[in-house]
Design a protein around this motif. Structure first.
Motif, short mmCIF file in Angstrom:
data_model
loop_
_atom_site.label_atom_id
_atom_site.label_comp_id
_atom_site.label_asym_id
_atom_site.label_seq_id
_atom_site.Cartn_x
_atom_site.Cartn_y
_atom_site.Cartn_z
N ALA A 162 0.72 -0.99 -0.22
CA ALA A 162 -0.17 -0.19 0.46
C ALA A 162 1.12 1.61 0.24
CB ALA A 162 -1.07 0.04 0.89
N LEU A 163 1.20 1.28 0.53
CA LEU A 163 2.61 2.77 0.00
C LEU A 163 3.55 2.80 -0.39
CD1 LEU A 163 4.55 1.71 4.05
CD2 LEU A 163 3.30 3.38 3.69
N GLU A 164 3.45 1.23 -1.12
CA GLU A 164 4.57 1.74 -2.99
C GLU A 164 3.28 2.34 -3.55
OE1 GLU A 164 5.66 -1.12 -6.56
OE2 GLU A 164 5.20 -2.08 -4.29
N VAL A 165 2.04 2.03 -3.15
CA VAL A 165 1.31 2.56 -4.21
C VAL A 165 0.39 3.83 -4.32
CG1 VAL A 165 -0.75 0.71 -3.90
CG2 VAL A 165 -1.21 1.46 -6.17
N ILE A 166 0.44 3.76 -2.99
CA ILE A 166 -0.90 5.41 -2.80
C ILE A 166 -0.05 6.28 -3.09
CG2 ILE A 166 -1.29 6.56 -0.65
CD1 ILE A 166 -1.65 4.17 1.09
N ALA B 142 -11.43 8.45 -3.89
CA ALA B 142 -11.51 8.77 -2.50
C ALA B 142 -12.18 6.93 -1.70
CB ALA B 142 -11.87 9.17 -1.33
N ASP B 143 -12.30 5.62 -2.88
CA ASP B 143 -13.19 4.91 -2.22
C ASP B 143 -11.58 3.69 -1.95
OD1 ASP B 143 -13.28 1.86 -2.46
OD2 ASP B 143 -15.54 2.59 -4.29
N SER B 144 -11.18 3.55 -0.90
CA SER B 144 -9.85 3.01 -0.18
C SER B 144 -9.48 1.57 -0.85
CB SER B 144 -10.09 2.21 1.03
OG SER B 144 -10.70 1.52 1.22
N SER B 145 -10.89 0.56 -1.57
CA SER B 145 -11.19 -0.57 -2.49
C SER B 145 -9.66 0.10 -3.64
CB SER B 145 -11.60 -0.98 -2.84
OG SER B 145 -12.15 -0.19 -3.51
N GLN B 146 -9.49 1.63 -4.35
CA GLN B 146 -8.36 1.98 -5.15
C GLN B 146 -7.42 1.28 -5.27
OE1 GLN B 146 -9.39 5.81 -2.95
NE2 GLN B 146 -7.86 6.13 -4.44
N ILE B 147 -6.65 1.11 -3.77
CA ILE B 147 -5.40 0.18 -3.32
C ILE B 147 -5.20 -1.32 -4.28
CG2 ILE B 147 -3.46 -0.07 -1.81
CD1 ILE B 147 -4.60 2.30 -0.60
N PRO B 148 -6.09 -1.98 -3.54
CA PRO B 148 -5.95 -3.19 -4.33
C PRO B 148 -6.21 -3.28 -5.82
CG PRO B 148 -7.88 -3.21 -2.49
CD PRO B 148 -7.16 -1.86 -2.41
N ALA B 149 -6.96 -2.81 -6.03
CA ALA B 149 -7.52 -2.37 -7.40
C ALA B 149 -6.60 -2.37 -8.73
CB ALA B 149 -8.36 -1.45 -7.72
N SER B 150 -5.65 -1.12 -7.72
CA SER B 150 -4.34 -0.52 -8.71
C SER B 150 -3.35 -1.62 -8.97
CB SER B 150 -3.60 0.33 -7.86
OG SER B 150 -4.58 1.32 -8.52
N LEU B 151 -3.08 -2.64 -7.55
CA LEU B 151 -2.39 -3.69 -7.31
C LEU B 151 -2.28 -5.41 -8.09
CD1 LEU B 151 -1.30 -3.66 -3.83
CD2 LEU B 151 -0.43 -2.33 -5.49
N LEU B 152 -4.15 -5.43 -7.80
CA LEU B 152 -4.61 -6.23 -8.99
C LEU B 152 -4.53 -6.49 -10.49
CD1 LEU B 152 -5.95 -9.35 -9.06
CD2 LEU B 152 -8.34 -7.88 -8.92
N SER B 153 -4.86 -5.19 -10.70
CA SER B 153 -4.47 -4.81 -11.98
C SER B 153 -3.09 -4.87 -12.71
CB SER B 153 -4.91 -3.57 -12.82
OG SER B 153 -6.52 -2.87 -12.45
N ARG B 154 -1.95 -3.98 -12.09
CA ARG B 154 -0.97 -4.52 -12.14
C ARG B 154 -0.12 -5.59 -12.36
NH1 ARG B 154 3.58 -1.30 -8.76
NH2 ARG B 154 3.02 -3.24 -7.41
N MET B 155 -0.76 -6.52 -11.63
CA MET B 155 -0.75 -8.23 -11.17
C MET B 155 -1.39 -8.90 -12.50
SD MET B 155 -0.95 -11.06 -8.79
CE MET B 155 -2.81 -10.89 -9.03
#
Length: 669
Positions: A335-339, A351-364
């Protein structure tokens, strides 16, 4: 999937070279949306420039390059999205050997527009799209978005120049862009966690509405906006011809979803699917396995914190279905990396906090495929959010009480800290052998604030709000009724259905689909949503509420259909949602980052947010007395966005423009 942009220099002051270089600079800001190719087209005589960045999905060769001109020479298009039924349209038009646009969906679109006209052609398109169409004959620009708003499109007038683009960053790249922050839009953002259409964070800049055509005539000061499809009409037609039996509904839904998936699995690049282990994604993957000739590649994301982790559920579903499965377990450092990148990814405060996993999932996911299938839309169409049933229950039981009694009950619910309620609910759930809901204390407090409402719609707005009283300084009050509730009530008098329609018109396009689009396009990944097929939407609204919500459990019909393909114990679990342990992270690994953004002096200098309530919530959250992570995340995402603009400490100028239409803006930035 692509990025589009362009402008009309109404006074035709710019030479051809300047037109082209300007639109190329605008398009360069959208390179993440289209890493495979770029193009520009100018008409110096008309003062028009169109730019394009391409992510090649269909016909990746030169035949799909844009901007593209119709065979008749009248129409020039820049297009972002996919038209899933383009092959059917091509056959109807006579096939590629008879001038129906070649192998690309863009070419077929142009041929259909040439034959049938823009409105009739758009009504036939089944897909997700945002495009700009220059009519060389009538010298006007048409901007169009898909029915639900899967693909974004922004526009504005800057003096004698009209500009448009897939993201605000492209508009900002135009040398004449000069707009201030819209404090009313900011106030709505603090309440909803997103900026609702047609507003944007910039005063005078607008989002093109879903299911509409925006016609810009350079000789006129205002555009005309005409809808080509209305969800409200679909809902009304569904209510007049409901499905008679659950068996009929399940059969019809499986048939329609298979058709939708067959269209959305078609691509000239590798395709995969998101799999969370929940109802929607599990159903989509299960049916995709039936449609696909090879194992579907599935991707999921999880957390070390067991209360938030669904990776094990997704793993079990994947094993049962036989998919080619991959997963990523997140740590706070991820999270610290993507925020720090979130303001860049989302382009305006979000400010939908699921934006964090959504971004990381998309990258993977992008490391393995170029297209991914998602289950988005299931909650809004089939009653999946817990708040639907609970809001209805609460209002039927509490709404009839005198307001004075409800005020007393409200004070009682708010008297104890959220952490206390967390413990009470957890112990009560254990006593009856159940797992208590997450964020129970926060939900009790929301209930306490909402039950004093004067009607169901007001209560529901309270339940979906973060800051009920805006901390924005200098805003004069803004109407937060985002849709015509009296019209909704006439179409769907039942409260649950009214809440679902409200979300389908607002929360889905302004939050969920924005999150998906930005997270995926930041890494050049295209995401397709089979549940948002127009025929699936129409079918869903023909289903009576008993087929969607039973007692306090939603998506009954989806569960019935999924049970045909996946054993019930693998998916019959409490709804988790795509959430992160943000409350704990803000007290731990993210504390220093948050403290710097919430510094009292910094807030005061910027002049947008009142430091007093913000600091009070931050201190209460750190002390563990309350869980304010939702409200704090809204503030943090605005502050991080401000920092990204590079103007955090710029002195705020007094607003000089009145009105909120698409006229020129002046101000801070």
């Amino acid at each position: 999937m692509c990025g589009i942009c362009g402008f009309i220099d109404v006074d035709r002051r710019r030479p051809p070279g300047d037109l082209e270089s300007t639109v190329e600079r605008m398009a360069a800001t959208l390179a993440h949306r289209g890493p495979d190719d770029r193009g520009a087209w100018v008409d110096a005589e008309a003062g028009v420039a169109l730019g394009h960045r391409r992510l090649a999905i269909i016909d990746p060769g030169p035949g799909g390059r844009q901007p593209m001109t119709s065979s008749c020479g009248r129409w020039v298009i820049v297009f972002n999205g996919e038209i899933y039924n383009y092959r059917d349209i091509a056959r109807e038009l006579g096939g590629p050997d008879r001038g129906a646009g070649g192998r690309s969906d863009t070419g077929v679109m142009l041929e259909a527009i040439s034959r049938w006209g823009p409105t009739r052609a758009i009504e036939r398109f089944n897909g997700m799209f945002a495009f700009a169409l220059w009519d060389r004959s009538r010298r006007r620009l048409l901007l169009a978005r898909d029915r639900i708003g899967e693909k974004p499109l922004y526009y504005a007038r800057l003096g004698a120049t009209w500009i448009f683009g897939s993201e605000l960053v492209a508009l900002r790249a135009h040398p004449e862009f000069d707009a201030e922050i819209d404090r009313e839009a900011l106030a709505l953002f603090t309440r909803l966690g997103c900026v609702p259409a047609p507003r944007t964070i910039w005063r005078g800049v607008r989002k093109a509405p879903p299911a509409s055509i925006v016609a810009i005539d350079p000789s006129r000061p205002e555009p005309s906006i005409e809808p080509y499809w209305r969800l409200e009409e679909v809902v009304a037609r569904g209510a007049s011809s409901p499905l008679g039996s659950a068996r009929e509904a399940v059969e019809a839904l499986e048939t329609q979803l298979r058709r939708s998936l067959a269209d959305r699995l078609h691509a000239d690049v590798p395709v995969g699917a998101f799999l969370s282990g929940g109802i929607d994604s599990s159903l989509i993957v299960a049916l995709a396995q039936r449609v696909s000739s090879t194992p579907v590649r599935t991707f999921t994301i999880g957390f070390r914190e067991r209360a938030f982790d669904e990776a094990a559920s997704a793993r079990e579903v994947a094993a049962h279905l036989g998919t080619d499965h991959r997963e990523l377990i997140l740590e706070p450092r991820d999270a610290l990396e993507v925020i720090p990148r979130l303001p860049e990814i989302h382009d305006e405060p979000f400010a939908d906090s699921s934006q964090i996993p959504a971004s990381l999932l998309s990258r993977m996911t992008r490391r393995h495929v170029t297209v991914a299938i998602s289950g988005d839309g299931g909650d809004e169409l089939f009653g999946g959010y817990n708040r639907y049933a609970w809001a209805d229950v609460i209002w039927r039981r509490v709404g009839r009480l005198p307001r004075s009694v409800r005020r007393v009950a409200s004070r009682a619910l708010l008297a104890a800290p959220a952490s206390t309620w967390d413990g009470v609910v957890r112990r009560a759930a254990r006593a009856v052998g159940m797992r208590g809901p997450r964020f129970a204390g926060e939900k009790v407090h929301k209930l306490g604030r909402a039950i004093t409402a004067d009607g169901f719609d007001s209560l529901y707005r309270g339940l979906i709000s973060q800051w009920e009283v805006s901390p924005v300084l200098g805003e004069d009050g803004v109407d937060d009724t985002l849709v015509d509730e009296s019209s909704e009530e006439g179409i769907v008098p039942a409260s649950i259905e009214r809440a679902m329609l409200h979300d389908a018109l607002t929360y889905l396009p302004d939050d969920i689909l924005v999150k998906v689009d930005r997270a995926s396009m930041a890494v050049g990944l295209e995401v397709r949503a089979p549940l948002l097929d127009p025929d699936v939407i129409a079918l869903a609204w023909r289903m009576p509420m008993r087929m969607k919500v039973r007692r306090t459990t939603g998506k009954w019909i989806l569960r019935e259909l999924l049970g045909r393909h996946v054993p019930t114990p693998l998916f019959d679990r409490p709804k988790t949602g795509f959430v992160v342990p943000l409350a704990e992270w803000l007290r731990g690994e993210l504390r220093d980052w948050a403290e710097s953004l919430l510094d009292e002096g910094r807030l005061a200098d910027e002049g947008y947010l009142d430091p007093r309530p913000v600091r009070a919530l931050w201190e209460q959250h750190l002390a563990g007395r309350f869980d304010w992570h939702g409200r704090l995340w809204v503030v943090l995402m605005f502050q991080a966005w401000m920092e990204r603009q590079g103007r955090s400490r710029t002195r705020t100028r007094t607003r000089t423009t009145a009105g909120s239409g698409p006229g020129p803006g002046t101000g801070t930035f």
